[in-house]
Design an enzyme around this catalytic site. Structure first.
Site, PDB file in Angstrom:
ATOM      1  N   LYS A 110       0.870  -1.177   0.000  1.00 40.40           N
ATOM      2  CA  LYS A 110       0.000   0.000   0.000  1.00 40.40           C
ATOM      3  C   LYS A 110       0.907   1.226   0.000  1.00 40.40           C
ATOM      4  O   LYS A 110       1.482   1.594   1.022  1.00 40.40           O
ATOM      5  CB  LYS A 110      -0.919   0.000   1.224  1.00 40.40           C
ATOM      6  N   GLU A 167      -0.556   4.987  -8.070  1.00 39.53           N
ATOM      7  CA  GLU A 167      -0.152   5.901  -7.013  1.00 39.53           C
ATOM      8  C   GLU A 167       1.037   6.744  -7.465  1.00 39.53           C
ATOM      9  O   GLU A 167       2.031   6.206  -7.955  1.00 39.53           O
ATOM     10  CB  GLU A 167       0.245   5.064  -5.784  1.00 39.53           C
TER      11      GLU A 167
HETATM   12  S1  IVH Z   1      -6.432  -0.519  -4.942  1.00 38.72           S
HETATM   13  C1  IVH Z   1     -10.920  -0.403  -5.330  1.00 38.72           C
HETATM   14  N1  IVH Z   1      -3.884  -0.936  -4.502  1.00 38.72           N
HETATM   15  O1  IVH Z   1      -4.942   3.248  -1.040  1.00 38.72           O
HETATM   16  C2  IVH Z   1      -9.537  -0.497  -4.821  1.00 38.72           C
HETATM   17  N2  IVH Z   1      -4.866   1.047  -3.648  1.00 38.72           N
HETATM   18  O2  IVH Z   1      -8.026   3.646   0.131  1.00 38.72           O
HETATM   19  C3  IVH Z   1      -8.793   0.703  -5.124  1.00 38.72           C
HETATM   20  N3  IVH Z   1      -3.288   2.525  -2.497  1.00 38.72           N
HETATM   21  O3  IVH Z   1      -6.532   5.867  -2.427  1.00 38.72           O
HETATM   22  C4  IVH Z   1      -7.482   0.808  -4.521  1.00 38.72           C
HETATM   23  N4  IVH Z   1      -1.502   1.280  -2.786  1.00 38.72           N
HETATM   24  O4  IVH Z   1      -4.300   5.572  -3.291  1.00 38.72           O
HETATM   25  C5  IVH Z   1      -4.939  -0.114  -4.304  1.00 38.72           C
HETATM   26  N5  IVH Z   1      -1.610  -1.407  -4.218  1.00 38.72           N
HETATM   27  C6  IVH Z   1      -2.664  -0.599  -4.031  1.00 38.72           C
HETATM   28  C7  IVH Z   1      -2.542   0.629  -3.353  1.00 38.72           C
HETATM   29  C8  IVH Z   1      -3.677   1.422  -3.171  1.00 38.72           C
HETATM   30  C9  IVH Z   1      -1.961   2.396  -2.289  1.00 38.72           C
HETATM   31  C10 IVH Z   1      -4.076   3.660  -2.020  1.00 38.72           C
HETATM   32  C11 IVH Z   1      -4.889   4.314  -3.070  1.00 38.72           C
HETATM   33  C12 IVH Z   1      -6.241   4.534  -2.491  1.00 38.72           C
HETATM   34  C13 IVH Z   1      -6.110   4.008  -1.117  1.00 38.72           C
HETATM   35  C14 IVH Z   1      -7.258   3.081  -0.809  1.00 38.72           C
END
Ligand code: IVH
Length: 671
Positions: A110, A167
């Site tokens: 993340k 990101e």
């Molecule tokens: S998937 C529907 N994958 O985390 C799923 N998000 O609250 C959408 N983020 O604002 C997100 N790393 O900016 C996804 N490997 C990752 C991620 C990621 C960071 C952030 C993203 C989003 C927040 C989710």
């Protein structure tokens, strides 16, 4: 609580300047959620729990997302149970029983940056937008186009529409370098500049600049992890396949993802990444688990704000608030005084932190931090924990602003600051215990007193064992005392004693250089020695008199003056003379007429018939001339011997006087 959360969220999303650490925001948010669950009649549509926060900044154009940019459920339980709960929810929703095989997941990092939607049409980047409130984001095409990692054109993709989600973030080293540069700008008097609290805010601020030129100054990176609208592109059947496809079409995806089996696989991934977290080049705040199979994802569908097929599991926060109990001063090996925050111990970034750097007095003023304040502490990666700001609350009592001490807390020597500089330094370089080892090593160095065999391992032992406190103690070392040291046989002890004795006969220039006063390099030491001829005159010189020395400017003059004014340094010098250090003294030029060649610059090139280059250099310098390496308009003479090359050509081109050896000797002989 709603208003508080909205205010914090505005500071975070709209102004890119957070007022509380993320973990505290999350805690507050969850508290509100709990209250609303217990009292559903209190829920209002504008509650932060009911909508995705993040408004559009004035000045950026709104962009409506064709496919909403949802957020992701966060598993607050950071232990193994967190992953197990998610897996259990997924299995239940899919109607799986214990007899069924484990669900396959894509486990990812993340990234702690900001989510961006990249819209490609016919393979060309046509638009980049922030998430905003999930429905409507901001058009940031102009700044995102400046990010090298974001391709302007996809490889082999002709799809009418392919929206990539990922990101934008800033690497830790880029962030440190950026803040260092910002600090310099601010110290240099630049208006409207600030340092950034963390890489995420620096990145978010850069992306949301109205003027792309400001974004270019902040190096950003990008990783793709998902999709938005797709028309005319075959989507791989799994998340893992998607990440691999990204690489193939020229989009960077982090290689740190893994396809794992069931809760056990998720837990292993969580543990493995936790161990790696500090050594990653960028901040992550957790890991993300996604059901790998897209068909299953579709079956699971969405809750109001989040997909049921994904969850984030966080790691301990890298920013926390705690109480600032005191500000101590640390004296570094080079004499720099660093204010250090003494904190109420706090668990941040995976360890308990009770000290954090405050950099310098100007940083403290700028952050407005005072003893007794609640401050935000950041510890990420191997970077030294740092106080990045304070929580703005009213102080109960008057607390004075922090001031640097006038005396070094280690040795009580005078503390000085260079004009225009930000660092305070202890001026007792020769005497101060904090600077002892470096002072001795420098003194013994080849270009200084050249004491053979006195290297860092020996110096460590001598100082740590209390055998040497200040430089004169070096000259009291005996064979017997040295033999007691680790890995020191009688032969090497004898050699070192001989080396120490031999160093007593030296030159004033070497001695001056060896003292290690700030800004006194080898060449300045030579200039000073030549100008004053003897140590007493130099030590008694005023700043004005020091400024008369060729090539000595105000900063050097101040530094030399401060060095010799410090009584502790004078004591050490007296001790060295008593120990028998001696050199030839001369009249110097302080009162005499300037030397015939002073202010004149020479370049030597080619081989002279009789004079070695070093000899020619010494002869020129003894009459006050300077020998430099390259020819410029400022060069007065070029002395050329056999096989002179480009320097001679350049001299001819610039019309500079050229001498052969005979010409040089004649010039040196002239009255
Ligand atoms: S998937 C529907 N994958 O985390 C799923 N998000 O609250 C959408 N983020 O604002 C997100 N790393 O900016 C996804 N490997 C990752 C991620 C990621 C960071 C952030 C993203 C989003 C927040 C989710």
């Amino acid at each position: 609580m709603r208003q508080q959360l909205l205010d914090h969220a505005r500071s975070y999303y709209v102004l890119d300047t957070p007022t509380i650490p993320d973990a505290e925001y999350d805690a507050l948010y969850q508290e509100l959620q709990a209250i609303e669950a217990a009292h559903p009649e209190l829920v209002t549509p504008d509650s932060p729990t009911q909508r995705v926060i993040g408004a559009v900044l004035d000045g950026l154009q709104p962009v409506r997302h064709v496919v909403p940019m949802l957020s992701i459920d966060t598993e607050t339980d950071t232990t193994a149970a967190g992953a197990e709960k998610f897996d259990a929810r997924v299995r239940k929703a899919l109607g799986l029983t214990e007899a069924d095989p484990p669900v396959e997941y894509a486990a990812e990092l993340k990234f702690d940056g900001l989510a961006i939607n990249l819209r490609y049409e016919g393979g060309d980047l046509v638009q980049a937008a922030t998430r905003g409130d999930g429905e409507t984001g901001e058009d940031v095409t102009h700044t995102v186009r400046t990010i090298a990692a974001v391709p302007k054109r996809l490889k082999g993709v002709k799809a009418r529409v392919l929206e990539i989600r990922g990101e934008v973030f800033m690497r830790r080293d880029d962030f440190e370098a950026l803040n260092e540069r910002q600090r310099k700008l601010i110290e240099g008097g630049a208006k409207g500049e600030k340092t950034f609290v963390n890489p995420r805010n620096a990145a978010a601020g850069a992306v949301r600049q109205l003027d792309a030129r400001n974004a270019v100054k902040r190096p950003l990176s990008f990783f793709a992890y998902g999709l938005g609208e797709v028309d005319g592109w075959t989507v791989p059947p799994t998340q893992t396949g998607l990440l691999e496809a990204f690489d193939a079409i020229g989009l960077p995806a982090s290689p740190m993802h893994q396809r794992v089996q069931g809760a056990a696989g998720l837990i292993d991934f969580h543990i493995a990444i936790a161990a790696l977290r500090d050594s990653l080049p960028y901040d992550i705040d957790g890991v993300v688990y996604k059901v790998d199979d897209r068909a299953l994802q579709e079956k699971l569908g969405f809750k109001s704000r989040e997909p049921r097929w994904a969850v984030a599991q966080k790691y301990p926060a890298q920013e926390k608030t705690t109480l600032l109990n005191a500000i101590d001063i640390q004296v570094g090996r080079t004499g720099k005084l660093t204010p250090v925050a003494k904190l109420e111990p706090v668990f941040v970034g995976g360890t308990t932190v009770s000290n954090a750097t405050l950099h310098n007095v100007f940083e403290i003023r700028r952050k407005g931090v005072r003893v007794g304040d609640t401050v935000i502490v950041r510890r990420a990666g191997d970077v030294i924990p740092e106080v990045v700001g304070r929580i703005a609350t009213r102080r109960k009592n008057y607390v004075p602003n922090f001031r640097m001490p006038h005396a070094c807390p280690v040795c009580a020597s005078r503390v000085v600051r260079e004009k225009g500089g930000v660092d305070h330094r202890c001026s007792g370089g020769l005497f101060c215990a904090a600077q002892r080892k470096i002072a001795i090593l420098h003194f013994a160095g080849r270009r200084a007193l050249d004491i053979e065999g006195l290297g860092d391992k020996i110096v460590d032992q001598l100082v740590d064992g209390g055998l040497v406190e200040t430089l004169p103690d070096v000259y009291a070392l005996t064979q017997e005392r040295l033999e007691g040291l680790e890995r020191m046989g009688d032969k090497s002890a004898a050699k070192l004693v001989a080396g120490i004795a031999a160093s007593k006969a030296t030159t004033l220039a070497r001695f001056l250089y060896g003292l290690g006063a700030r800004h006194v390099g080898e060449s300045t030491a030579k200039d000073l020695a030549r100008h004053f001829g003897n140590l007493e005159r130099l030590m008694a010189a005023s700043v004005e008199q020091l400024l008369e020395v060729a090539d000595v400017g105000p900063i050097v003059a101040e530094s030399v003056h401060a060095f010799f004014q410090e009584p502790h340094n004078r004591e050490v010098i007296a001790g060295l003379r008593r120990a028998g250090l001696a050199w030839e003294e001369s009249e110097g030029q302080a009162s005499a007429a300037p030397l015939p060649l002073s202010g004149k610059t020479f370049v030597l090139t080619g081989t002279l018939p009789t004079l070695a280059r070093e000899d020619a250099k010494e002869m020129i310098e003894s009459l006050g001339g300077k020998v430099v390496g390259s020819v410029s308009k400022k060069t007065d003479w070029v002395v050329a011997g056999a096989e002179a090359g480009s320097k001679l050509a350049k001299a001819t081109e610039l019309g500079i006087a050229i001498l052969d050896e005979a010409g040089l000797l004649a010039l040196l002989d002239a009255p």
